[in-house]
Design an enzyme around this catalytic site. Structure first.
Site, PDB file in Angstrom:
ATOM      1  N   GLU A  37     -12.751  52.012  37.465  1.00 32.31           N
ATOM      2  CA  GLU A  37     -11.290  51.904  37.291  1.00 32.31           C
ATOM      3  C   GLU A  37     -10.620  51.992  38.661  1.00 32.31           C
ATOM      4  O   GLU A  37     -10.924  52.882  39.443  1.00 32.31           O
ATOM      5  CB  GLU A  37     -10.792  53.015  36.361  1.00 32.31           C
ATOM      6  CG  GLU A  37      -9.298  53.269  36.369  1.00 32.31           C
ATOM      7  CD  GLU A  37      -8.438  52.053  36.021  1.00 32.31           C
ATOM      8  OE1 GLU A  37      -8.757  51.335  35.073  1.00 32.31           O
ATOM      9  OE2 GLU A  37      -7.427  51.827  36.729  1.00 32.31           O
ATOM     10  N   GLN A  38      -9.686  51.083  38.918  1.00 35.16           N
ATOM     11  CA  GLN A  38      -9.064  51.055  40.245  1.00 35.16           C
ATOM     12  C   GLN A  38      -8.151  52.261  40.504  1.00 35.16           C
ATOM     13  O   GLN A  38      -8.030  52.729  41.631  1.00 35.16           O
ATOM     14  CB  GLN A  38      -8.285  49.755  40.439  1.00 35.16           C
ATOM     15  CG  GLN A  38      -7.100  49.590  39.505  1.00 35.16           C
ATOM     16  CD  GLN A  38      -6.385  48.248  39.665  1.00 35.16           C
ATOM     17  OE1 GLN A  38      -6.782  47.421  40.464  1.00 35.16           O
ATOM     18  NE2 GLN A  38      -5.332  48.048  38.895  1.00 35.16           N
ATOM     19  N   ARG A 110       1.049  55.594  24.200  1.00 35.16           N
ATOM     20  CA  ARG A 110      -0.158  55.010  24.821  1.00 35.16           C
ATOM     21  C   ARG A 110      -0.985  56.066  25.543  1.00 35.16           C
ATOM     22  O   ARG A 110      -2.203  56.040  25.518  1.00 35.16           O
ATOM     23  CB  ARG A 110       0.243  53.962  25.860  1.00 35.16           C
ATOM     24  CG  ARG A 110       0.823  52.714  25.328  1.00 35.16           C
ATOM     25  CD  ARG A 110       1.477  51.953  26.476  1.00 35.16           C
ATOM     26  NE  ARG A 110       0.488  51.517  27.443  1.00 35.16           N
ATOM     27  CZ  ARG A 110      -0.052  50.314  27.452  1.00 35.16           C
ATOM     28  NH1 ARG A 110       0.315  49.415  26.567  1.00 35.16           N
ATOM     29  NH2 ARG A 110      -0.950  49.970  28.355  1.00 35.16           N
ATOM     30  N   TYR A 219      11.562  54.031  17.249  1.00 38.62           N
ATOM     31  CA  TYR A 219      10.786  54.718  16.206  1.00 38.62           C
ATOM     32  C   TYR A 219      10.346  56.089  16.703  1.00 38.62           C
ATOM     33  O   TYR A 219      10.267  56.330  17.904  1.00 38.62           O
ATOM     34  CB  TYR A 219       9.588  53.872  15.758  1.00 38.62           C
ATOM     35  CG  TYR A 219       8.671  53.323  16.821  1.00 38.62           C
ATOM     36  CD1 TYR A 219       7.700  54.106  17.428  1.00 38.62           C
ATOM     37  CD2 TYR A 219       8.748  51.975  17.193  1.00 38.62           C
ATOM     38  CE1 TYR A 219       6.821  53.576  18.367  1.00 38.62           C
ATOM     39  CE2 TYR A 219       7.882  51.440  18.140  1.00 38.62           C
ATOM     40  CZ  TYR A 219       6.920  52.248  18.724  1.00 38.62           C
ATOM     41  OH  TYR A 219       6.066  51.719  19.658  1.00 38.62           O
ATOM     42  N   ASP A 296      -6.957  42.257  27.037  1.00 37.49           N
ATOM     43  CA  ASP A 296      -5.993  41.383  27.714  1.00 37.49           C
ATOM     44  C   ASP A 296      -6.658  40.454  28.729  1.00 37.49           C
ATOM     45  O   ASP A 296      -6.122  39.390  29.034  1.00 37.49           O
ATOM     46  CB  ASP A 296      -4.934  42.223  28.441  1.00 37.49           C
ATOM     47  CG  ASP A 296      -3.803  42.655  27.511  1.00 37.49           C
ATOM     48  OD1 ASP A 296      -3.882  42.382  26.299  1.00 37.49           O
ATOM     49  OD2 ASP A 296      -2.834  43.267  28.014  1.00 37.49           O
TER      50      ASP A 296
HETATM   51  C1  LIG Z   1       6.103  46.067  26.075  1.00 38.02           C
HETATM   52  C2  LIG Z   1       4.729  46.103  25.460  1.00 38.02           C
HETATM   53  C3  LIG Z   1       4.556  46.597  24.173  1.00 38.02           C
HETATM   54  C4  LIG Z   1       3.290  46.607  23.592  1.00 38.02           C
HETATM   55  N1  LIG Z   1       3.164  47.086  22.315  1.00 38.02           N
HETATM   56  C5  LIG Z   1       1.939  47.069  21.731  1.00 38.02           C
HETATM   57  C6  LIG Z   1       1.790  47.573  20.406  1.00 38.02           C
HETATM   58  O1  LIG Z   1       2.754  48.004  19.781  1.00 38.02           O
HETATM   59  N2  LIG Z   1       0.537  47.555  19.849  1.00 38.02           N
HETATM   60  C7  LIG Z   1      -0.560  47.076  20.522  1.00 38.02           C
HETATM   61  O2  LIG Z   1      -1.666  47.090  19.972  1.00 38.02           O
HETATM   62  N3  LIG Z   1      -0.427  46.586  21.781  1.00 38.02           N
HETATM   63  C8  LIG Z   1       0.776  46.576  22.398  1.00 38.02           C
HETATM   64  N4  LIG Z   1       0.920  46.091  23.670  1.00 38.02           N
HETATM   65  C9  LIG Z   1      -0.244  45.474  24.326  1.00 38.02           C
HETATM   66  C10 LIG Z   1      -1.188  46.467  24.943  1.00 38.02           C
HETATM   67  O3  LIG Z   1      -0.486  47.349  25.787  1.00 38.02           O
HETATM   68  C11 LIG Z   1      -2.254  45.730  25.732  1.00 38.02           C
HETATM   69  O4  LIG Z   1      -2.749  44.655  24.987  1.00 38.02           O
HETATM   70  C12 LIG Z   1      -3.396  46.675  26.059  1.00 38.02           C
HETATM   71  O5  LIG Z   1      -2.960  47.690  26.912  1.00 38.02           O
HETATM   72  C13 LIG Z   1      -4.537  45.913  26.717  1.00 38.02           C
HETATM   73  O6  LIG Z   1      -5.524  46.819  27.095  1.00 38.02           O
HETATM   74  P1  LIG Z   1      -6.601  46.399  28.172  1.00 38.02           P
HETATM   75  O7  LIG Z   1      -7.483  47.589  28.325  1.00 38.02           O
HETATM   76  O8  LIG Z   1      -7.208  45.092  27.816  1.00 38.02           O
HETATM   77  O9  LIG Z   1      -5.773  46.144  29.515  1.00 38.02           O
HETATM   78  P2  LIG Z   1      -4.928  47.175  30.389  1.00 38.02           P
HETATM   79  O10 LIG Z   1      -4.279  48.186  29.551  1.00 38.02           O
HETATM   80  O11 LIG Z   1      -4.065  46.336  31.279  1.00 38.02           O
HETATM   81  O12 LIG Z   1      -6.027  47.918  31.272  1.00 38.02           O
HETATM   82  C14 LIG Z   1      -6.651  47.274  32.354  1.00 38.02           C
HETATM   83  C15 LIG Z   1      -7.258  48.338  33.256  1.00 38.02           C
HETATM   84  O13 LIG Z   1      -8.029  47.712  34.270  1.00 38.02           O
HETATM   85  C16 LIG Z   1      -7.729  48.285  35.519  1.00 38.02           C
HETATM   86  N5  LIG Z   1      -8.029  47.258  36.535  1.00 38.02           N
HETATM   87  C17 LIG Z   1      -7.382  46.097  36.756  1.00 38.02           C
HETATM   88  N6  LIG Z   1      -7.979  45.409  37.743  1.00 38.02           N
HETATM   89  C18 LIG Z   1      -9.038  46.151  38.155  1.00 38.02           C
HETATM   90  C19 LIG Z   1     -10.030  45.969  39.153  1.00 38.02           C
HETATM   91  N7  LIG Z   1     -10.061  44.874  39.923  1.00 38.02           N
HETATM   92  N8  LIG Z   1     -10.975  46.939  39.323  1.00 38.02           N
HETATM   93  C20 LIG Z   1     -10.954  48.059  38.534  1.00 38.02           C
HETATM   94  N9  LIG Z   1     -10.008  48.290  37.583  1.00 38.02           N
HETATM   95  C21 LIG Z   1      -9.078  47.339  37.398  1.00 38.02           C
HETATM   96  C22 LIG Z   1      -6.255  48.651  35.412  1.00 38.02           C
HETATM   97  O14 LIG Z   1      -5.899  49.645  36.352  1.00 38.02           O
HETATM   98  C23 LIG Z   1      -6.177  49.157  33.982  1.00 38.02           C
HETATM   99  O15 LIG Z   1      -6.495  50.527  33.873  1.00 38.02           O
HETATM  100  C24 LIG Z   1       2.168  46.098  24.300  1.00 38.02           C
HETATM  101  C25 LIG Z   1       2.333  45.616  25.605  1.00 38.02           C
HETATM  102  C26 LIG Z   1       3.594  45.629  26.186  1.00 38.02           C
HETATM  103  C27 LIG Z   1       3.730  45.106  27.587  1.00 38.02           C
END
Ligand SMILES: Cc1cc2nc3c(=O)[nH]c(=O)nc-3n(C[C@H](O)[C@H](O)[C@H](O)COP(=O)(O)OP(=O)(O)OC[C@H]3O[C@@H](n4cnc5c(N)ncnc54)[C@H](O)[C@@H]3O)c2cc1C
Length: 410
Positions: A37-38, A110, A219, A296
């Protein structure tokens, strides 16, 4: 597969909700994992997120139900109000979703969710958590993978899962499609103690005020101790960004034509965090050899269906099952996993854009929306089984325990 802590680990790049859940799901199959994790800590920023019944089944599979229940809130209803006129458009009992899906609809901060998954990861001797490791390059060496970090370290593993989010470095290695699509929609989010939230809105409900290129949702959160606000509006002023502060003056200008309760509620918050909302069009192929993507990084979506984190958690469970089924043949497991997941996640990506249009409709389209939603409700509501129901690629779960509806101090 059986536990062998000496085996080459799977490298997980990114320790957000997707990455930590992937690590947990793999560890439950006896697979050692290193999470790179960065950031200096495994910590979430942001505010509340909604959790559909589909993700509660995954919590049950992962043994997280009790922990999540202790931190979540379970509202009784979801109400849509027209933000131009203030009138109530429709109200649905989301506590009743349990009867249909045998799993609840909840909301959680979150940070609280990430902490629960992090706690579970720390309890596993198969997971090594490595903060302050920003991955800058990766290579598939045929019989393994190697990654290099910004700090000059090298890690070797049997396979790699890119869980590095919207601006994924790993995705560029596999897909190479550049930056995500900037939607032109901006989200401001804030969390308040319930005591600071106006009494007349201290309701066990999710209320969305929708109309004319904006919406506001609020909410209760964290067992009802907090209130969550999300405001979205259209703006072409921002290109990209994450974790920056919003400008209240711009917000008030964008909402100046909205009904009085909306304008009053927005004044309750002094400091907003801002997100520039992006997604990408769906793709079919996000795996290459021993490297794949999750969450994502694979299928970023707008938040209008509240499912990005839920999809990442489903991905993690599906992926761990496919690795187990392939007996550790990672390339086969990764191909199968994406085959099983791409149409489901594509549908959520596309439908999230459609829901954005519905929320932000104006004039005749807004009136039509209100009419159609009322008709649908009168006919029994919109069927969300495609999203909240059981999926063939995910483990069957008989039922998740039924939580109490969150009560608020009035
Ligand atoms: C306004 C908003 C509302 C939302 N509401 C909802 C909701 O109600 N319900 C729901 O299910 N989802 C919701 N989401 C979506 C949800 O937040 C994301 O889909 C989710 O956080 C994705 O998780 P992830 O682990 O794939 O990515 P992220 O949460 O983006 O995590 C990526 C991780 O990788 C790390 N990283 C990045 N690049 C590197 C690298 N090169 N080397 C090492 N580490 C790295 C980052 O620091 C981070 O910790 C919402 C999003 C937003 C913006």
């Amino acid at each position: 597969m059986s536990a062998n802590p000496q085996a080459a680990p799977v490298l997980v790049v990114g320790g957000g909700i997707g990455g930590l859940t992937a690590a947990l799901a793999l560890s439950r199959k006896g697979i050692p994992v290193q999470v790179l994790e960065q950031a200096a800590e495994f910590k979430e920023i942001g505010a509340g997120i909604q959790l559909g019944p589909n993700v509660f089944r995954m919590f049950e599979v992962l043994g997280l139900t009790d922990a999540v229940f202790r931190w979540a809130a379970f509202p009784e209803a979801l109400e849509m109000r027209d933000s131009m006129t203030g009138e109530s458009v429709v109200e649905m009992r989301i506590d009743k979703l349990y009867d249909r899906y045998h799993a609840p609809y909840g909301v959680i901060h979150r940070a609280d969710l990430l902490d629960r998954i992090h706690d579970a990861c720390r309890g596993s001797n198969l997971i090594e958590l490595l903060p302050s490791r920003k991955v800058v390059s990766i290579e598939d060496t045929g019989n393994g993978v190697t990654v290099h970090t910004e700090g000059g370290e090298t890690y070797k593993g049997a396979a790699l899962i890119g869980c590095d989010g919207l601006w994924s470095t790993v995705r560029q290695h596999i897909v190479g499609d550049g930056k995500p699509v900037v939607s032109g929609h901006i989200a401001y989010r804030a969390v308040l103690p319930t005591a600071d939230w106006p009494k007349e809105y201290r309701l066990p409900k999710m209320i969305i005020w929708a109309g004319d290129k904006t919406h506001l949702v609020h909410y209760p959160l964290r067992r009802g101790e907090l209130f969550n606000l999300v405001v979205v509006f259209h703006s072409d002023r921002y290109e990209e960004g994450w974790d920056s502060y919003g400008d209240p003056a711009e917000l008030h200008e964008r909402f100046s034509e909205k009904c009085e309760p909306v304008r009053t509620l927005l004044k309750k918050v002094n400091s907003w965090k801002m997100w520039v909302l992006c997604d990408r069009p769906p793709i079919k192929n996000w795996s290459k050899g021993r490297i794949t993507l999750l969450g994502d990084a694979a299928h970023p979506m707008l938040q209008y269906l509240a499912q990005g984190a839920c999809m990442a958690i489903e991905d993690a469970v599906c992926l761990a099952n496919q690795i187990e089924a392939a007996g550790g043949d990672y390339a086969t497991a990764f191909r199968k996993y994406q085959e099983l997941r791409y149409l489901r996640t594509a549908r959520v990506q596309i439908m999230a854009r459609v829901y954005g249009e519905v929320y932000h409709a104006n004039n005749v389209v807004r009136e039509l929306r209100n009419k159609v939603l009322r008709e649908w409700l009168a006919q029994g509501g919109v069927d969300m089984s495609w999203l909240y129901g059981e999926q063939p690629e995910l483990p069957h779960v008989d039922s998740v325990p039924q939580p109490e509806t969150t009560r608020l101090v009035s």
